[in-house]
Design a protein around this motif. Structure first.
Motif, PDB file in Angstrom:
ATOM      1  N   THR A  35      -9.335   2.168  -2.469  1.00 39.64           N
ATOM      2  CA  THR A  35      -9.376   1.642  -3.849  1.00 39.64           C
ATOM      3  C   THR A  35      -9.180   0.135  -3.834  1.00 39.64           C
ATOM      4  O   THR A  35      -8.584  -0.410  -2.893  1.00 39.64           O
ATOM      5  CB  THR A  35      -8.270   2.283  -4.711  1.00 39.64           C
ATOM      6  OG1 THR A  35      -6.988   1.825  -4.253  1.00 39.64           O
ATOM      7  CG2 THR A  35      -8.336   3.822  -4.658  1.00 39.64           C
ATOM      8  N   PRO A  36      -9.639  -0.568  -4.863  1.00 35.46           N
ATOM      9  CA  PRO A  36      -9.443  -2.023  -4.947  1.00 35.46           C
ATOM     10  C   PRO A  36      -7.971  -2.411  -4.908  1.00 35.46           C
ATOM     11  O   PRO A  36      -7.601  -3.425  -4.288  1.00 35.46           O
ATOM     12  CB  PRO A  36     -10.085  -2.382  -6.295  1.00 35.46           C
ATOM     13  CG  PRO A  36     -11.119  -1.330  -6.499  1.00 35.46           C
ATOM     14  CD  PRO A  36     -10.521  -0.073  -5.951  1.00 35.46           C
ATOM     15  N   PHE A  37      -7.119  -1.622  -5.555  1.00 38.73           N
ATOM     16  CA  PHE A  37      -5.691  -1.929  -5.585  1.00 38.73           C
ATOM     17  C   PHE A  37      -5.091  -1.869  -4.175  1.00 38.73           C
ATOM     18  O   PHE A  37      -4.302  -2.735  -3.777  1.00 38.73           O
ATOM     19  CB  PHE A  37      -4.965  -0.942  -6.510  1.00 38.73           C
ATOM     20  CG  PHE A  37      -3.479  -1.160  -6.569  1.00 38.73           C
ATOM     21  CD1 PHE A  37      -2.952  -2.299  -7.160  1.00 38.73           C
ATOM     22  CD2 PHE A  37      -2.606  -0.220  -6.011  1.00 38.73           C
ATOM     23  CE1 PHE A  37      -1.579  -2.506  -7.206  1.00 38.73           C
ATOM     24  CE2 PHE A  37      -1.249  -0.420  -6.051  1.00 38.73           C
ATOM     25  CZ  PHE A  37      -0.720  -1.566  -6.653  1.00 38.73           C
ATOM     26  N   ARG A  38      -5.484  -0.837  -3.426  1.00 38.83           N
ATOM     27  CA  ARG A  38      -4.970  -0.707  -2.062  1.00 38.83           C
ATOM     28  C   ARG A  38      -5.460  -1.847  -1.168  1.00 38.83           C
ATOM     29  O   ARG A  38      -4.751  -2.300  -0.271  1.00 38.83           O
ATOM     30  CB  ARG A  38      -5.403   0.638  -1.464  1.00 38.83           C
ATOM     31  CG  ARG A  38      -4.687   1.846  -2.069  1.00 38.83           C
ATOM     32  CD  ARG A  38      -5.119   3.121  -1.361  1.00 38.83           C
ATOM     33  NE  ARG A  38      -4.530   4.303  -1.950  1.00 38.83           N
ATOM     34  CZ  ARG A  38      -4.770   5.549  -1.532  1.00 38.83           C
ATOM     35  NH1 ARG A  38      -5.607   5.743  -0.517  1.00 38.83           N
ATOM     36  NH2 ARG A  38      -4.194   6.587  -2.117  1.00 38.83           N
ATOM     37  N   LYS A  39      -6.694  -2.305  -1.408  1.00 43.01           N
ATOM     38  CA  LYS A  39      -7.215  -3.425  -0.626  1.00 43.01           C
ATOM     39  C   LYS A  39      -6.379  -4.683  -0.855  1.00 43.01           C
ATOM     40  O   LYS A  39      -6.114  -5.448   0.074  1.00 43.01           O
ATOM     41  CB  LYS A  39      -8.672  -3.691  -1.002  1.00 43.01           C
ATOM     42  CG  LYS A  39      -9.640  -2.614  -0.517  1.00 43.01           C
ATOM     43  CD  LYS A  39     -11.067  -2.944  -0.920  1.00 43.01           C
ATOM     44  CE  LYS A  39     -12.049  -1.876  -0.453  1.00 43.01           C
ATOM     45  NZ  LYS A  39     -13.437  -2.182  -0.847  1.00 43.01           N
ATOM     46  N   ILE A  40      -5.960  -4.897  -2.097  1.00 37.54           N
ATOM     47  CA  ILE A  40      -5.111  -6.051  -2.410  1.00 37.54           C
ATOM     48  C   ILE A  40      -3.768  -5.929  -1.701  1.00 37.54           C
ATOM     49  O   ILE A  40      -3.259  -6.895  -1.113  1.00 37.54           O
ATOM     50  CB  ILE A  40      -4.916  -6.171  -3.936  1.00 37.54           C
ATOM     51  CG1 ILE A  40      -6.251  -6.497  -4.613  1.00 37.54           C
ATOM     52  CG2 ILE A  40      -3.877  -7.252  -4.254  1.00 37.54           C
ATOM     53  CD1 ILE A  40      -6.197  -6.468  -6.122  1.00 37.54           C
ATOM     54  N   LEU A  41      -3.195  -4.726  -1.764  1.00 36.64           N
ATOM     55  CA  LEU A  41      -1.921  -4.490  -1.071  1.00 36.64           C
ATOM     56  C   LEU A  41      -2.076  -4.686   0.436  1.00 36.64           C
ATOM     57  O   LEU A  41      -1.180  -5.230   1.099  1.00 36.64           O
ATOM     58  CB  LEU A  41      -1.422  -3.069  -1.362  1.00 36.64           C
ATOM     59  CG  LEU A  41      -0.852  -2.794  -2.752  1.00 36.64           C
ATOM     60  CD1 LEU A  41      -0.434  -1.332  -2.870  1.00 36.64           C
ATOM     61  CD2 LEU A  41       0.347  -3.694  -3.027  1.00 36.64           C
ATOM     62  N   ALA A  42      -3.220  -4.259   0.954  1.00 39.04           N
ATOM     63  CA  ALA A  42      -3.467  -4.400   2.383  1.00 39.04           C
ATOM     64  C   ALA A  42      -3.487  -5.863   2.811  1.00 39.04           C
ATOM     65  O   ALA A  42      -2.993  -6.214   3.888  1.00 39.04           O
ATOM     66  CB  ALA A  42      -4.784  -3.725   2.751  1.00 39.04           C
ATOM     67  N   LEU A  43      -4.048  -6.730   1.950  1.00 41.52           N
ATOM     68  CA  LEU A  43      -4.062  -8.165   2.254  1.00 41.52           C
ATOM     69  C   LEU A  43      -2.645  -8.718   2.326  1.00 41.52           C
ATOM     70  O   LEU A  43      -2.322  -9.549   3.176  1.00 41.52           O
ATOM     71  CB  LEU A  43      -4.874  -8.916   1.194  1.00 41.52           C
ATOM     72  CG  LEU A  43      -6.400  -8.721   1.253  1.00 41.52           C
ATOM     73  CD1 LEU A  43      -7.058  -9.389   0.051  1.00 41.52           C
ATOM     74  CD2 LEU A  43      -6.970  -9.286   2.552  1.00 41.52           C
ATOM     75  N   LEU A  44      -1.805  -8.242   1.405  1.00 39.25           N
ATOM     76  CA  LEU A  44      -0.414  -8.697   1.388  1.00 39.25           C
ATOM     77  C   LEU A  44       0.356  -8.201   2.617  1.00 39.25           C
ATOM     78  O   LEU A  44       1.273  -8.863   3.096  1.00 39.25           O
ATOM     79  CB  LEU A  44       0.279  -8.207   0.111  1.00 39.25           C
ATOM     80  CG  LEU A  44      -0.267  -8.777  -1.215  1.00 39.25           C
ATOM     81  CD1 LEU A  44       0.415  -8.098  -2.392  1.00 39.25           C
ATOM     82  CD2 LEU A  44      -0.052 -10.288  -1.275  1.00 39.25           C
ATOM     83  N   LEU A  45      -0.039  -7.022   3.090  1.00 38.58           N
ATOM     84  CA  LEU A  45       0.647  -6.413   4.231  1.00 38.58           C
ATOM     85  C   LEU A  45      -0.023  -6.716   5.568  1.00 38.58           C
ATOM     86  O   LEU A  45       0.371  -6.165   6.595  1.00 38.58           O
ATOM     87  CB  LEU A  45       0.723  -4.893   4.042  1.00 38.58           C
ATOM     88  CG  LEU A  45       1.619  -4.397   2.904  1.00 38.58           C
ATOM     89  CD1 LEU A  45       1.439  -2.907   2.705  1.00 38.58           C
ATOM     90  CD2 LEU A  45       3.081  -4.717   3.199  1.00 38.58           C
ATOM     91  N   LYS A  46      -1.007  -7.594   5.550  1.00 40.59           N
ATOM     92  CA  LYS A  46      -1.759  -7.891   6.763  1.00 40.59           C
ATOM     93  C   LYS A  46      -0.878  -8.331   7.936  1.00 40.59           C
ATOM     94  O   LYS A  46      -1.079  -7.859   9.072  1.00 40.59           O
ATOM     95  CB  LYS A  46      -2.818  -8.960   6.471  1.00 40.59           C
ATOM     96  CG  LYS A  46      -3.830  -9.129   7.596  1.00 40.59           C
ATOM     97  CD  LYS A  46      -4.943 -10.077   7.176  1.00 40.59           C
ATOM     98  CE  LYS A  46      -5.985 -10.220   8.284  1.00 40.59           C
ATOM     99  NZ  LYS A  46      -7.080 -11.131   7.871  1.00 40.59           N
ATOM    100  N   PRO A  47       0.117  -9.203   7.725  1.00 43.82           N
ATOM    101  CA  PRO A  47       0.998  -9.587   8.837  1.00 43.82           C
ATOM    102  C   PRO A  47       1.733  -8.389   9.441  1.00 43.82           C
ATOM    103  O   PRO A  47       1.902  -8.304  10.658  1.00 43.82           O
ATOM    104  CB  PRO A  47       1.978 -10.575   8.197  1.00 43.82           C
ATOM    105  CG  PRO A  47       1.220 -11.136   7.040  1.00 43.82           C
ATOM    106  CD  PRO A  47       0.421  -9.995   6.505  1.00 43.82           C
TER     107      PRO A  47
END
Length: 352
Positions: free
Chosen positions: A268-280
């Motif tokens: 989902t788009p929301f999870r993709k945003i969270l994934a960017l934040l959790l990338k490190p």
């Protein structure tokens, strides 16, 4: 300066990835000299097409002497039998590099090539350490505790085993864990189907009391499959059949988790945003789970340092395999294994 004889022709992505890894190791490790062994024309062709910055580093390393090319006209193919490689191709890169170690022109051997051929060449060229019944391939498995990997042996070289072999592997694995991973008193576990002393097959039943009586081994007792990645045990011993199944299962689960995670975080788009934040955090997790970080599998029990890394190793895996070779050679793992095996044999003889 530790001299590493690196098989340039071994691996699924050789010689390209091996050459890149060699250049990185030769230019980033001040204590290593890389002897790149393989077909001269193939190695030089890969050096020519390196990115500009890496090509300049390679040229500088060659001029300074930290990178040297040694010609080996023949290649050991990944699907060839070990006997064919050793007997019919004496000048393949594996044999030529192994001879460098035997002759004292190199301090360690590293290859991502045919593991059976590497083991056979090591046995034929370097020979077994006095008193060692069977050398073993020790796989390094990441655990939940950072910097505390599990040394699993044997992982495929010996399928039908005797109890005394496993005891020697516990000694050899403990030396490696202590010297390379800085575990002061490595904890040894015996792979079984239950923690109780009465559990397991005949090999486990016969090995258990021998490990328990060995004064040089910090034996915890039986361990189960769920203990492999816990970080509570430093060295796990088992026959090569069981060890190889464990290794391949761990690799499969790690790949499956990565695939599932990627699928879910992009659902989902929301999870993709969270994934960017959790990338490190994801990068840190990937690094901790990456088996390439631990530099491949040492072949323990031969007279010399031999590191066998995964056939599909990238340049990063080659780099860390060279680092593992440097660490093992610097700390004289082979010499300490020889000493420990002799001391165990003397103790066993005295107790009779």
């Amino acid at each position: 300066m530790v001299r590493i004889a690196l098989d340039a022709m071994g691996g699924d992505f050789a010689p390209k990835q091996v050459v890149i890894g060699a250049v990185e190791a030769a230019t980033e490790m001040s204590d290593a000299k890389v002897l790149l062994v393989g077909q001269m024309s193939a190695i030089q062709a890969e050096l020519e097409v390196l990115p500009k910055e890496l090509k300049a580093r390679a040229q500088s390393a060659i001029e300074k002497g930290s990178l040297e090319i040694i010609h080996a006209p023949e290649v050991a193919e990944m699907d060839e039998s070990a006997a064919k490689t050793i007997l019919r191709k004496p000048d393949c890169s594996i044999n030529v590099a192994m001879r460098l170690v035997k002759e004292g022109r190199a301090d360690a051997f590293v290859s991502a090539g045919n593991s059976g051929a590497v083991a056979a060449s090591a046995m034929f060229t370097l020979k077994r350490i006095d008193g060692v019944h069977r050398p073993a391939i020790a796989m390094i498995i990441p655990t939940k505790v950072p910097g505390k990997p599990l040394v699993l042996l044997d992982s495929g070289a010996n399928c039908d085993c005797k109890p005394e072999w496993l005891v020697q592997w516990a000694i050899m694995g403990s030396v490696y864990s202590q010297q390379v991973f800085n575990q002061k008193e490595p904890v040894v576990g015996l792979m079984s189907i239950g923690e109780e002393e009465c559990k397991g097959n005949q090999l486990v039943h016969d090995t258990y009391p021998m490990l328990k009586e060995a004064k040089s081994i910090n034996f915890r007792g039986n361990m189960e499959g769920h203990d492999v990645c816990e970080g509570t045990v430093d060295v796990a011993v088992c026959d090569g059949f069981v060890g190889n199944v464990i290794l391949k299962s761990v690799e499969s689960v790690a790949k499956a988790i990565g695939s599932w995670l990627k699928k879910e975080i992009t659902a989902t788009p929301f999870r993709k945003i969270l994934a960017l934040l959790l990338k490190p955090a994801f990068k840190a997790l990937k690094r901790q789970m990456d088996p390439e970080m631990y530099g491949g599998a040492p072949l323990l029990g031969v007279n010399g340092t031999v590191i066998i890394t995964h056939g599909n190793s990238s340049h990063k895996g080659i780099y860390h395999a060279v680092r593992a070779g440097v660490a093992a050679a610097t700390n004289d793992v082979s010499g300490l294994i020889k000493k420990s095996i002799a001391e165990y044999a003397d103790g066993a003889e005295t107790s009779k």
